[in-house]
Design a protein around this motif. Structure first.
Motif, PDB file in Angstrom:
ATOM      1  N   TRP A  15     -37.701   6.127 -99.138  1.00 34.49           N
ATOM      2  CA  TRP A  15     -39.133   6.232 -98.854  1.00 34.49           C
ATOM      3  C   TRP A  15     -39.644   5.141 -97.924  1.00 34.49           C
ATOM      4  CZ3 TRP A  15     -39.941   6.488-104.755  1.00 34.49           C
ATOM      5  CH2 TRP A  15     -39.713   7.795-105.222  1.00 34.49           C
ATOM      6  N   MET A  18     -43.280   5.785 -96.899  1.00 34.89           N
ATOM      7  CA  MET A  18     -44.312   5.923 -97.926  1.00 34.89           C
ATOM      8  C   MET A  18     -45.416   4.895 -97.668  1.00 34.89           C
ATOM      9  SD  MET A  18     -44.056   5.068-102.007  1.00 34.89           S
ATOM     10  CE  MET A  18     -43.460   6.595-102.660  1.00 34.89           C
ATOM     11  N   ASP A  80     -41.125  13.570-105.011  1.00 39.96           N
ATOM     12  CA  ASP A  80     -42.185  13.162-104.105  1.00 39.96           C
ATOM     13  C   ASP A  80     -42.846  14.432-103.568  1.00 39.96           C
ATOM     14  OD1 ASP A  80     -40.414  14.176-102.160  1.00 39.96           O
ATOM     15  OD2 ASP A  80     -39.743  12.182-101.581  1.00 39.96           O
TER      16      ASP A  80
END
Length: 110
Positions: A15, A18, A80
């Protein structure tokens, strides 16, 4: 239980884009003792473990499933927005209620 390397992998490799990834990584690393205690207490049930992680400050569904995934990479999935969206679109899971006792079952479906 996730190691510091597992947490770094999660945020730096899985990630990196993110929002506030580094902040989330650092918060998880700072709370690793508490996270480890929760893992030890709920080692036999991914669903119970996820529920317990969600009760911790700063850990939501994405980070909770990611932490569990980071030390169970062959059997569980980090939910996610992309994983959940694709799984719904492909009808692999019936809804987005991963945290309602469905984490292990939905991971298996994917």
């Amino acid at each position: 239980m996730p190691t510091p390397q597992d947490v770094a992998y999660l945020f730096n490799q899985l990630w990196p884009a993110m929002h506030a990834s580094a902040m989330h990584r650092d918060r998880c690393l700072a709370s690793l003792g508490i996270i480890d205690a929760v893992f030890a207490q709920h080692a036999g049930s991914p669903n119970d473990l996820l529920d317990a992680l969600l009760a911790l400050d700063g850990i939501g569904l994405t980070i909770g499933t990611g932490l569990i995934y980071s030390c169970n990479r062959t059997s569980l999935v980090p939910f996610d927005k992309h994983t959940t969206g694709y799984a719904l679109q492909l009808r692999l899971i019936p809804d987005n209620f991963v945290s309602h006792g469905n984490f292990d079952r939905y991971s298996e479906a994917i």
